[in-house]
Write a protein that holds these residues in place. Structure first.
Motif, PDB file in Angstrom:
ATOM      1  N   TYR A  17      35.040  44.277  43.248  1.00  0.00           N
ATOM      2  CA  TYR A  17      34.613  44.855  41.968  1.00  0.00           C
ATOM      3  C   TYR A  17      35.674  44.442  40.942  1.00  0.00           C
ATOM      4  N   GLU A  18      35.549  43.221  40.514  1.00  0.00           N
ATOM      5  CA  GLU A  18      36.568  42.541  39.709  1.00  0.00           C
ATOM      6  C   GLU A  18      35.900  41.886  38.492  1.00  0.00           C
ATOM      7  N   THR A  19      36.667  41.680  37.446  1.00  0.00           N
ATOM      8  CA  THR A  19      36.187  40.865  36.326  1.00  0.00           C
ATOM      9  C   THR A  19      36.555  39.409  36.595  1.00  0.00           C
ATOM     10  N   GLU A  20      35.789  38.505  36.003  1.00  0.00           N
ATOM     11  CA  GLU A  20      36.136  37.080  36.134  1.00  0.00           C
ATOM     12  C   GLU A  20      37.499  36.807  35.486  1.00  0.00           C
ATOM     13  N   GLU A  21      37.780  37.518  34.391  1.00  0.00           N
ATOM     14  CA  GLU A  21      39.069  37.311  33.712  1.00  0.00           C
ATOM     15  C   GLU A  21      40.229  37.636  34.651  1.00  0.00           C
ATOM     16  N   ASN A  22      40.084  38.721  35.404  1.00  0.00           N
ATOM     17  CA  ASN A  22      41.186  39.092  36.297  1.00  0.00           C
ATOM     18  C   ASN A  22      41.318  38.104  37.456  1.00  0.00           C
ATOM     19  N   ILE A  23      40.189  37.641  37.990  1.00  0.00           N
ATOM     20  CA  ILE A  23      40.261  36.667  39.086  1.00  0.00           C
ATOM     21  C   ILE A  23      40.957  35.395  38.604  1.00  0.00           C
ATOM     22  N   ALA A  24      40.597  34.932  37.418  1.00  0.00           N
ATOM     23  CA  ALA A  24      41.249  33.721  36.885  1.00  0.00           C
ATOM     24  C   ALA A  24      42.745  33.970  36.700  1.00  0.00           C
ATOM     25  N   PHE A  25      43.081  35.156  36.216  1.00  0.00           N
ATOM     26  CA  PHE A  25      44.484  35.498  35.952  1.00  0.00           C
ATOM     27  C   PHE A  25      45.320  35.540  37.232  1.00  0.00           C
ATOM     28  N   ILE A  26      44.839  36.243  38.243  1.00  0.00           N
ATOM     29  CA  ILE A  26      45.659  36.410  39.450  1.00  0.00           C
ATOM     30  C   ILE A  26      45.614  35.165  40.362  1.00  0.00           C
ATOM     31  N   SER A  27      44.660  34.289  40.107  1.00  0.00           N
ATOM     32  CA  SER A  27      44.573  33.091  40.962  1.00  0.00           C
ATOM     33  C   SER A  27      45.799  32.196  40.788  1.00  0.00           C
TER      34      SER A  27
END
Ligand code: SF4
Length: 287
Positions: free
Chosen positions: A138-148
């Motif tokens: 349950y994540e935003t795409e923005e957060n996935i891009a950020f933590i990647s």
């Protein structure tokens, strides 16, 4: 590391809950302020999938709080109970640096609500082993891009395809659409890179089969087959009632068999099926 504008504001919009509160002193839906809190560290943890645990086991770090808070949570005390110990960013860096040489990976369990602080920590850490983002998706795409930027492996759930179940068990109306978008981005960002049987980079998609909800599991497998046909899949039978949910019994063998049969019919063979015996309380870590 460049932060997304949404992530750099003090009003928290890290996950799809979009609480938009200042977590300096106030707790969001996740139950935590912005300060890292850890419920439990388990060294040489071998209960993840073999490609994650590796030979030495994971340095498993169970964060306090959760942005999904499913009522049947298998780790209720840490997702809801508020147990845990505060860590400064420097404390967290020390924990990693003092232990990483004895482990196969750093397993960050339910870390989403501490994304910003963990990003700051990993800017300082001389990382020598893969970092695993063990998420409910349950994540935003923005957060996935950020933590990647600092994450190597996504160990990511796909819990429901039916938003009615998300509403009933996890108090969100949009689990499926958010999780599917997040998983698509994870797969785009991390191709699978294996070192023998050990995953150095990539995505493993997990699904916990819920009692009385086999149709949901069948739909989840169909979605995985349609969208992520080459990724590793892990189907789990370990559901243990926590006494807080209407899901108050263990999975029946016939229910799990129906899901595994569907997996076989779809010819999904890249991944893991749990032994049915795993549905015992001794499989759930104590906190
Ligand atoms: S991380 Fe916590 S406070 Fe932030 S939006 Fe999600 S649930 Fe709300």
């Amino acid at each position: 590391m460049k932060q997304n504008e949404n992530l750099s504001t003090n009003l928290c919009s890290i996950c799809p809950r979009q609480c938009k509160i200042d977590r300096l002193n106030v707790k969001g839906f996740c139950g935590e302020t912005q300060n890292i809190k850890i419920a439990k560290v388990i060294k040489n943890f071998k209960w993840e999938e073999p490609c994650i645990s590796g030979d030495k086991g994971a340095l498993a770090i169970f964060f306090s709080g959760c942005n999904l808070r499913c009522d049947y949570c298998q780790n209720y005390e840490i997702s809801r109970g508020g147990v845990g110990q505060a860590y400064t960013i420097d404390d967290f860096c020390r924990l990693i640096e003092e232990n990483q040489n004895n482990h196969s990976c750093i397993d960050l369990v339910t870390p989403t609500h501490f994304s910003k602080e963990l990003a700051l920590a990993f800017e300082k850490i001389n990382k020598k082993i893969p970092v695993v983002w063990n998420t409910n998706s349950y994540e935003t795409e923005e957060n996935i891009a950020f933590i990647s930027n600092f994450v190597d492996v996504f160990l990511a759930d796909l819990k429901y395809c039916d938003d009615k179940l998300g509403k009933e068990f996890s108090k969100c109306n949009d689990y499926f659409s958010k999780a599917l978008s997040a998983l698509k981005l994870m797969c785009k960002l991390k191709t699978d890179v294996m070192d023998g049987n050990f995953m150095k980079q990539g995505v493993v998609i997990r699904h916990l089969v819920l009692p009385d909800h086999i149709k949901n599991s069948i739909q989840v497998l169909n979605v995985i087959n349609d969208n992520f046909p080459k990724r590793k899949v892990s189907i789990m039978s370990q559901f243990t009632p926590n006494g807080k949910s209407q899901l108050n019994r263990k999975l029946r063998p016939i229910e799990y068999k129906a899901v595994v049969t569907h997996l076989e019919n779809l010819e999904i063979s890249n991944g893991y099926i749990q032994d049915f015996d795993s549905a015992s309380e001794c499989y759930v870590p104590k906190f």
